[in-house]
Design a protein around this motif. Structure first.
Motif, PDB file in Angstrom:
ATOM      1  N   SER A   1      15.395   7.816 -16.926  1.00 55.92           N
ATOM      2  CA  SER A   1      15.472   8.630 -18.144  1.00 55.92           C
ATOM      3  C   SER A   1      15.807  10.082 -17.819  1.00 55.92           C
ATOM      4  O   SER A   1      16.576  10.715 -18.548  1.00 55.92           O
ATOM      5  CB  SER A   1      14.176   8.529 -18.947  1.00 55.92           C
ATOM      6  OG  SER A   1      13.095   9.035 -18.211  1.00 55.92           O
ATOM      7  N   CYS A   2      15.269  10.610 -16.725  1.00 57.12           N
ATOM      8  CA  CYS A   2      15.624  11.983 -16.327  1.00 57.12           C
ATOM      9  C   CYS A   2      17.098  12.076 -15.971  1.00 57.12           C
ATOM     10  O   CYS A   2      17.761  13.068 -16.298  1.00 57.12           O
ATOM     11  CB  CYS A   2      14.767  12.424 -15.147  1.00 57.12           C
ATOM     12  SG  CYS A   2      13.087  12.828 -15.593  1.00 57.12           S
ATOM     13  N   SER A   3      17.617  11.050 -15.295  1.00 56.74           N
ATOM     14  CA  SER A   3      19.036  11.053 -14.930  1.00 56.74           C
ATOM     15  C   SER A   3      19.917  11.020 -16.175  1.00 56.74           C
ATOM     16  O   SER A   3      20.915  11.739 -16.258  1.00 56.74           O
ATOM     17  CB  SER A   3      19.356   9.846 -14.048  1.00 56.74           C
ATOM     18  OG  SER A   3      18.603   9.889 -12.872  1.00 56.74           O
ATOM     19  N   VAL A   4      19.554  10.191 -17.141  1.00 56.22           N
ATOM     20  CA  VAL A   4      20.323  10.112 -18.381  1.00 56.22           C
ATOM     21  C   VAL A   4      20.301  11.452 -19.098  1.00 56.22           C
ATOM     22  O   VAL A   4      21.347  11.948 -19.559  1.00 56.22           O
ATOM     23  CB  VAL A   4      19.782   8.977 -19.282  1.00 56.22           C
ATOM     24  CG1 VAL A   4      20.362   9.057 -20.682  1.00 56.22           C
ATOM     25  CG2 VAL A   4      20.063   7.628 -18.659  1.00 56.22           C
TER      26      VAL A   4
ATOM     27  N   TYR B   1      19.812  14.402 -17.767  1.00 57.59           N
ATOM     28  CA  TYR B   1      20.549  15.376 -16.959  1.00 57.59           C
ATOM     29  C   TYR B   1      22.057  15.230 -17.188  1.00 57.59           C
ATOM     30  O   TYR B   1      22.748  16.211 -17.458  1.00 57.59           O
ATOM     31  CB  TYR B   1      20.205  15.186 -15.482  1.00 57.59           C
ATOM     32  CG  TYR B   1      21.003  16.059 -14.552  1.00 57.59           C
ATOM     33  CD1 TYR B   1      20.730  17.420 -14.435  1.00 57.59           C
ATOM     34  CD2 TYR B   1      22.044  15.523 -13.810  1.00 57.59           C
ATOM     35  CE1 TYR B   1      21.470  18.218 -13.596  1.00 57.59           C
ATOM     36  CE2 TYR B   1      22.790  16.316 -12.963  1.00 57.59           C
ATOM     37  CZ  TYR B   1      22.504  17.655 -12.854  1.00 57.59           C
ATOM     38  OH  TYR B   1      23.233  18.453 -12.023  1.00 57.59           O
ATOM     39  N   PHE B   2      22.567  14.003 -17.078  1.00 56.52           N
ATOM     40  CA  PHE B   2      24.005  13.809 -17.229  1.00 56.52           C
ATOM     41  C   PHE B   2      24.454  14.020 -18.671  1.00 56.52           C
ATOM     42  O   PHE B   2      25.560  14.538 -18.912  1.00 56.52           O
ATOM     43  CB  PHE B   2      24.409  12.427 -16.723  1.00 56.52           C
ATOM     44  CG  PHE B   2      24.324  12.322 -15.229  1.00 56.52           C
ATOM     45  CD1 PHE B   2      25.107  13.126 -14.410  1.00 56.52           C
ATOM     46  CD2 PHE B   2      23.437  11.443 -14.641  1.00 56.52           C
ATOM     47  CE1 PHE B   2      25.019  13.041 -13.038  1.00 56.52           C
ATOM     48  CE2 PHE B   2      23.339  11.358 -13.264  1.00 56.52           C
ATOM     49  CZ  PHE B   2      24.139  12.159 -12.454  1.00 56.52           C
ATOM     50  N   ARG B   3      23.640  13.679 -19.631  1.00 57.43           N
ATOM     51  CA  ARG B   3      23.975  13.942 -21.032  1.00 57.43           C
ATOM     52  C   ARG B   3      24.046  15.451 -21.266  1.00 57.43           C
ATOM     53  O   ARG B   3      24.947  15.940 -21.964  1.00 57.43           O
ATOM     54  CB  ARG B   3      22.939  13.294 -21.949  1.00 57.43           C
ATOM     55  CG  ARG B   3      23.112  13.589 -23.398  1.00 57.43           C
ATOM     56  CD  ARG B   3      24.277  12.853 -23.980  1.00 57.43           C
ATOM     57  NE  ARG B   3      24.362  13.139 -25.406  1.00 57.43           N
ATOM     58  CZ  ARG B   3      25.483  13.248 -26.070  1.00 57.43           C
ATOM     59  NH1 ARG B   3      26.623  13.050 -25.461  1.00 57.43           N
ATOM     60  NH2 ARG B   3      25.480  13.510 -27.350  1.00 57.43           N
ATOM     61  N   ARG B   4      23.117  16.181 -20.690  1.00 59.40           N
ATOM     62  CA  ARG B   4      23.110  17.636 -20.837  1.00 59.40           C
ATOM     63  C   ARG B   4      24.349  18.252 -20.188  1.00 59.40           C
ATOM     64  O   ARG B   4      24.939  19.192 -20.722  1.00 59.40           O
ATOM     65  CB  ARG B   4      21.838  18.206 -20.213  1.00 59.40           C
ATOM     66  CG  ARG B   4      21.628  19.639 -20.436  1.00 59.40           C
ATOM     67  CD  ARG B   4      21.353  19.892 -21.886  1.00 59.40           C
ATOM     68  NE  ARG B   4      21.333  21.310 -22.127  1.00 59.40           N
ATOM     69  CZ  ARG B   4      21.422  21.846 -23.313  1.00 59.40           C
ATOM     70  NH1 ARG B   4      21.494  21.075 -24.366  1.00 59.40           N
ATOM     71  NH2 ARG B   4      21.411  23.125 -23.459  1.00 59.40           N
ATOM     72  N   GLN B   5      24.742  17.694 -19.034  1.00 60.81           N
ATOM     73  CA  GLN B   5      25.956  18.186 -18.368  1.00 60.81           C
ATOM     74  C   GLN B   5      27.179  17.969 -19.262  1.00 60.81           C
ATOM     75  O   GLN B   5      28.038  18.841 -19.375  1.00 60.81           O
ATOM     76  CB  GLN B   5      26.157  17.468 -17.023  1.00 60.81           C
ATOM     77  CG  GLN B   5      25.140  17.819 -15.976  1.00 60.81           C
ATOM     78  CD  GLN B   5      25.232  19.270 -15.548  1.00 60.81           C
ATOM     79  OE1 GLN B   5      26.320  19.829 -15.440  1.00 60.81           O
ATOM     80  NE2 GLN B   5      24.082  19.888 -15.356  1.00 60.81           N
ATOM     81  N   MET B   6      27.266  16.806 -19.902  1.00 64.27           N
ATOM     82  CA  MET B   6      28.390  16.512 -20.791  1.00 64.27           C
ATOM     83  C   MET B   6      28.393  17.460 -21.989  1.00 64.27           C
ATOM     84  O   MET B   6      29.443  17.969 -22.389  1.00 64.27           O
ATOM     85  CB  MET B   6      28.316  15.059 -21.271  1.00 64.27           C
ATOM     86  CG  MET B   6      28.655  14.052 -20.204  1.00 64.27           C
ATOM     87  SD  MET B   6      28.415  12.323 -20.661  1.00 64.27           S
ATOM     88  CE  MET B   6      28.816  12.254 -22.370  1.00 64.27           C
ATOM     89  N   LEU B   7      27.221  17.701 -22.565  1.00 66.30           N
ATOM     90  CA  LEU B   7      27.146  18.602 -23.714  1.00 66.30           C
ATOM     91  C   LEU B   7      27.496  20.039 -23.319  1.00 66.30           C
ATOM     92  O   LEU B   7      28.172  20.752 -24.085  1.00 66.30           O
ATOM     93  CB  LEU B   7      25.753  18.543 -24.337  1.00 66.30           C
ATOM     94  CG  LEU B   7      25.402  17.239 -25.045  1.00 66.30           C
ATOM     95  CD1 LEU B   7      23.951  17.255 -25.486  1.00 66.30           C
ATOM     96  CD2 LEU B   7      26.328  17.000 -26.228  1.00 66.30           C
ATOM     97  N   ASP B   8      27.044  20.478 -22.149  1.00 65.98           N
ATOM     98  CA  ASP B   8      27.385  21.830 -21.671  1.00 65.98           C
ATOM     99  C   ASP B   8      28.885  21.956 -21.439  1.00 65.98           C
ATOM    100  O   ASP B   8      29.504  22.977 -21.777  1.00 65.98           O
ATOM    101  CB  ASP B   8      26.630  22.158 -20.381  1.00 65.98           C
ATOM    102  CG  ASP B   8      25.155  22.424 -20.622  1.00 65.98           C
ATOM    103  OD1 ASP B   8      24.761  22.609 -21.792  1.00 65.98           O
ATOM    104  OD2 ASP B   8      24.391  22.427 -19.628  1.00 65.98           O
ATOM    105  N   ALA B   9      29.508  20.918 -20.869  1.00 65.51           N
ATOM    106  CA  ALA B   9      30.953  20.951 -20.637  1.00 65.51           C
ATOM    107  C   ALA B   9      31.698  21.002 -21.969  1.00 65.51           C
ATOM    108  O   ALA B   9      32.688  21.741 -22.111  1.00 65.51           O
ATOM    109  CB  ALA B   9      31.382  19.728 -19.830  1.00 65.51           C
ATOM    110  N   GLU B  10      31.239  20.230 -22.949  1.00 66.16           N
ATOM    111  CA  GLU B  10      31.867  20.250 -24.274  1.00 66.16           C
ATOM    112  C   GLU B  10      31.719  21.614 -24.933  1.00 66.16           C
ATOM    113  O   GLU B  10      32.657  22.139 -25.548  1.00 66.16           O
ATOM    114  CB  GLU B  10      31.250  19.158 -25.156  1.00 66.16           C
ATOM    115  CG  GLU B  10      31.806  19.073 -26.545  1.00 66.16           C
ATOM    116  CD  GLU B  10      33.259  18.634 -26.581  1.00 66.16           C
ATOM    117  OE1 GLU B  10      33.929  18.929 -27.591  1.00 66.16           O
ATOM    118  OE2 GLU B  10      33.728  18.016 -25.607  1.00 66.16           O
TER     119      GLU B  10
END
Length: 157
Positions: free
Chosen positions: A130-133, A135-144
């Motif tokens: 869940s932490c990995s999900v 983290y990667f979701r946050r990275q995608m949102l930051d990139a967007e």
């Protein structure tokens, strides 16, 4: 979310899982202690019966424990009375009559401990996933968000 925050969230999840399980274990949810081998429980059962000839040998004479408390097989739970009670059996040898017999017993600590550690491992794995999900979701949102801000800046110039 940077790597330090990600590591902190993993440690926080692991800490919370261990605290939850510590409280759960100390609240008595996981039984411990009496494994059904004490003399008090045997003497109480002995006093309930009046006819000694119908009692099993372990209730009317001394006995020696020959094995550990183990789970009964599926067919044994339907056939033998000692397996119907708890689903576990203990091999005994009566001293005077020299008879090997079984009696019902409570589950030993290992099956309970094994389930506990399986639960712990599952919760740690679930926490890491869940932490990995997150983290990667946050990275995608930051990139967007960075892409949209860049587009707004380009369009305003």
């Amino acid at each position: 979310m940077d790597l330090n925050t990600f590591n902190n969230s993993i440690l926080c999840n692991i800490f919370l899982v261990f605290i939850f399980n510590f409280i759960r274990c100390n609240a008595g949810v996981i039984p411990s202690g009496n494994l059904g081998l004490d003399e008090k429980s045997d003497s109480k059962r002995e006093s309930m019966h009046t006819d000694e000839s119908s009692l099993p040998c372990w209730q009317r004479e001394d006995y020696k424990v020959m094995g550990v408390c183990e789970r009964c097989e599926y067919y044994e739970t339907n056939v033998f009375q000692y397996c119907k009670v708890t689903g576990y059996k203990l091999l005994l040898k009566c001293k005077e009559s020299n008879i090997n017999t079984y009696k019902s017993c409570e589950a030993s600590g290992w099956p309970i401990e094994k389930h506990f550690w399986a639960f712990e491992g599952t919760m740690i794995g679930l926490g890491i996933v869940s932490c990995s999900v997150v983290y990667f979701r946050r990275q995608m949102l930051d990139a967007e968000t960075r892409r949209r801000v860049r587009l707004q800046i380009e369009n305003s110039l």
